[in-house]
Scaffold this motif. Sequence first.
Motif, PDB file in Angstrom:
ATOM      1  N   SER A 122      41.857  32.467  36.327  1.00 40.43           N
ATOM      2  CA  SER A 122      41.257  31.241  35.792  1.00 40.43           C
ATOM      3  C   SER A 122      41.426  31.227  34.281  1.00 40.43           C
ATOM      4  CB  SER A 122      39.770  31.166  36.159  1.00 40.43           C
ATOM      5  OG  SER A 122      39.077  32.296  35.673  1.00 40.43           O
ATOM      6  N   ARG A 123      41.029  30.096  33.685  1.00 34.86           N
ATOM      7  CA  ARG A 123      41.137  29.974  32.231  1.00 34.86           C
ATOM      8  C   ARG A 123      39.974  29.157  31.695  1.00 34.86           C
ATOM      9  NH1 ARG A 123      46.674  28.265  29.036  1.00 34.86           N
ATOM     10  NH2 ARG A 123      46.324  29.648  27.254  1.00 34.86           N
ATOM     11  N   GLY A 124      39.346  29.659  30.641  1.00 37.96           N
ATOM     12  CA  GLY A 124      38.248  28.935  30.017  1.00 37.96           C
ATOM     13  C   GLY A 124      38.747  28.019  28.924  1.00 37.96           C
ATOM     14  N   GLY A 132      41.886  28.412  26.098  1.00 36.63           N
ATOM     15  CA  GLY A 132      41.023  29.573  26.162  1.00 36.63           C
ATOM     16  C   GLY A 132      41.723  30.783  26.744  1.00 36.63           C
ATOM     17  N   LEU A 133      40.942  31.825  26.951  1.00 40.59           N
ATOM     18  CA  LEU A 133      41.471  33.071  27.499  1.00 40.59           C
ATOM     19  C   LEU A 133      41.630  32.979  29.011  1.00 40.59           C
ATOM     20  CD1 LEU A 133      39.264  35.624  25.534  1.00 40.59           C
ATOM     21  CD2 LEU A 133      41.635  34.971  25.020  1.00 40.59           C
ATOM     22  N   PHE A 134      42.631  33.690  29.525  1.00 43.33           N
ATOM     23  CA  PHE A 134      42.779  33.855  30.963  1.00 43.33           C
ATOM     24  C   PHE A 134      41.827  34.948  31.441  1.00 43.33           C
ATOM     25  CE2 PHE A 134      46.968  32.180  29.770  1.00 43.33           C
ATOM     26  CZ  PHE A 134      47.161  31.196  30.740  1.00 43.33           C
ATOM     27  N   THR A 135      41.247  34.744  32.609  1.00 41.19           N
ATOM     28  CA  THR A 135      40.433  35.771  33.252  1.00 41.19           C
ATOM     29  C   THR A 135      41.034  36.082  34.612  1.00 41.19           C
ATOM     30  OG1 THR A 135      38.395  35.058  32.154  1.00 41.19           O
ATOM     31  CG2 THR A 135      38.147  36.369  34.150  1.00 41.19           C
ATOM     32  N   TRP A 144      39.640  41.241  34.011  1.00 41.81           N
ATOM     33  CA  TRP A 144      40.397  41.460  32.773  1.00 41.81           C
ATOM     34  C   TRP A 144      40.535  40.112  32.072  1.00 41.81           C
ATOM     35  CZ3 TRP A 144      41.277  43.572  37.421  1.00 41.81           C
ATOM     36  CH2 TRP A 144      41.424  44.954  37.518  1.00 41.81           C
ATOM     37  N   GLN A 145      40.644  40.138  30.762  1.00 40.74           N
ATOM     38  CA  GLN A 145      40.897  38.926  29.996  1.00 40.74           C
ATOM     39  C   GLN A 145      42.143  39.132  29.136  1.00 40.74           C
ATOM     40  OE1 GLN A 145      37.098  37.969  27.972  1.00 40.74           O
ATOM     41  NE2 GLN A 145      37.099  36.135  29.271  1.00 40.74           N
ATOM     42  N   ALA A 146      42.878  38.041  28.959  1.00 36.16           N
ATOM     43  CA  ALA A 146      44.114  38.128  28.177  1.00 36.16           C
ATOM     44  C   ALA A 146      44.442  36.788  27.550  1.00 36.16           C
ATOM     45  CB  ALA A 146      45.269  38.579  29.062  1.00 36.16           C
ATOM     46  N   SER A 302      41.882  25.423  36.872  1.00 33.69           N
ATOM     47  CA  SER A 302      41.944  25.475  35.411  1.00 33.69           C
ATOM     48  C   SER A 302      43.300  25.918  34.884  1.00 33.69           C
ATOM     49  CB  SER A 302      40.864  26.420  34.877  1.00 33.69           C
ATOM     50  OG  SER A 302      41.114  27.756  35.305  1.00 33.69           O
ATOM     51  N   CYS A 303      44.116  26.558  35.737  1.00 34.33           N
ATOM     52  CA  CYS A 303      45.425  27.038  35.263  1.00 34.33           C
ATOM     53  C   CYS A 303      46.444  27.100  36.399  1.00 34.33           C
ATOM     54  CB  CYS A 303      45.288  28.407  34.603  1.00 34.33           C
ATOM     55  SG  CYS A 303      44.633  29.701  35.687  1.00 34.33           S
TER      56      CYS A 303
END
Length: 520
Positions: A122-124, A132-135, A144-146, A302-303
């Motif tokens: 997902s992505r915020g 935003g960041l990918f989760t 993990w976040q990237a 979201s992505c």
Amino acid sequence: MVRDYLIIGAGPAGLQLAASLERDGRDYVVLERGSGPGTFFTRYPRHRQLISINKVNTGYSDPELNLRMDWNSLLSDDPELLFTKYSEEYFPRAEELVRYLADFADRTGVRVEYGTDVVRISRGDGADGAEGLFTVRAADGRTWQARRIVVATGVSRLNEPPIPGVELAERYDTFDPEPASFTGQRVLIVGKGNSAFETADSLMAKAAVIHVAGPHSLKMAWKTHFVGHLRAVNNNFLDSYQLKSQNAVLDGTVENIEKTADGRFRVVFRYARTVERLRELEYDRIILCAGFRFDADVFDESCRPALVIDDRFPEQTSAYESVNVPGLYFAGTLTQQRDFKKGTNGFIHGFRYGVRALRRVLDARYHDAPWPGRPLTAAPEAIADAIVARVNRSSALWQQFGVLGDVVAVDGDRALYQEEVPLAYVTDGGLGPAAHRFVVDLEYGPDHDHVDPFDVTVPRVTENDVEHAEDSSYLHPVVRHYRDGVLAGTHHLAENLENEWDIPTVHQQPLAAFVKESLG
């Protein structure tokens, strides 16, 4: 912590990218569902023989030229990390590739978290409208976040055509390939790719009747030069068909599959080019071998990347990035969307160079490192000599014909030589502006797949024929001149039987004249 890169999948492409990131100290981690690298090849191909060439004895001492005939090695600085040191078989066993990939992962020190089954990406929303960041979440609850994600999972889901009753068929990914269980049976194989014919070849000694069916005419790799089309190593079945040995290749579509009271299967088949439009056929077994597709179910809305080609592949830009999800990149067989059924992005010997190009794209975008290049004298003869030297040696241009090219940018008396750039990335402006650019790649003629290469009666361009070089059907270098980003001229180098384009009067001098005229 927030990673710069999360790589999903520790197959050949994921390892190739991770090794280069590890070498340069980048921030990344690889997430792999399996217990080791190359999980796909622990099961596929089902009959365990690879169709990727492993030519150990080339006669060359140059390791770069050897890579032209080595379709399994990944790129590294370690001369011992070559697949040719693991097997001398021309078509090796899949088990050897798995062993090689494990050693590659170990010796390059790539950071992989095995046993990590990714179930949701997902992505915020970022601040001020930024992405935003990918989760990434795994089945065991870890996250993990990237900032960026590179998907290198390959085409991991079996492709299931929308045929009523297709669920009654056995699947290539799960059926028992032991030929003895097919003894004396009538078998239908749905699909016309290498997996279908690999299966048909293995069953010929036991099955009574085998039909291989698909909607399109069969295409041979030796004619189209797309190595995903039927390879000679899998085409013994064609011999049994043409010599009337109870086997057949059917052109048409399976319209319906039903199970009969006696446990057999009734198939309604529509022929593609005959008066008899529909026919009912009966079989004891049906095996679905219709290829594979990308599994996009792990992405939430979201992505979720846009899909193309019957939703089998993620749609990508010339930088291997999702067209609708910035920061989401793809590596490996998924990048065949860029050259579908034309080039080699779907295979190790192609995408290993695509991964290297992706790495250079990432460096330019996020690490202030422009595409590497070397200065060159802007004299026409120097430019021609540099181009000829590269096309006679490069494995990347050889393997990624029509996809990657070398670029010579000229501005005044200065020139810059940049290697292995995706052709579409150049024309999309990825390298920035330049007064003049010469782009060289290797190409087959536009109608090469309509020419029978074994028909000696067909008129063809003769070897080293300078005057008719643009009419060549066989692989040869093509140089295009762009003035301020606009195509201004094209020059073909004459084809050569040994693929050695280094005869001064045939190759260098005509090219130098083209460069001189282009620069005015």
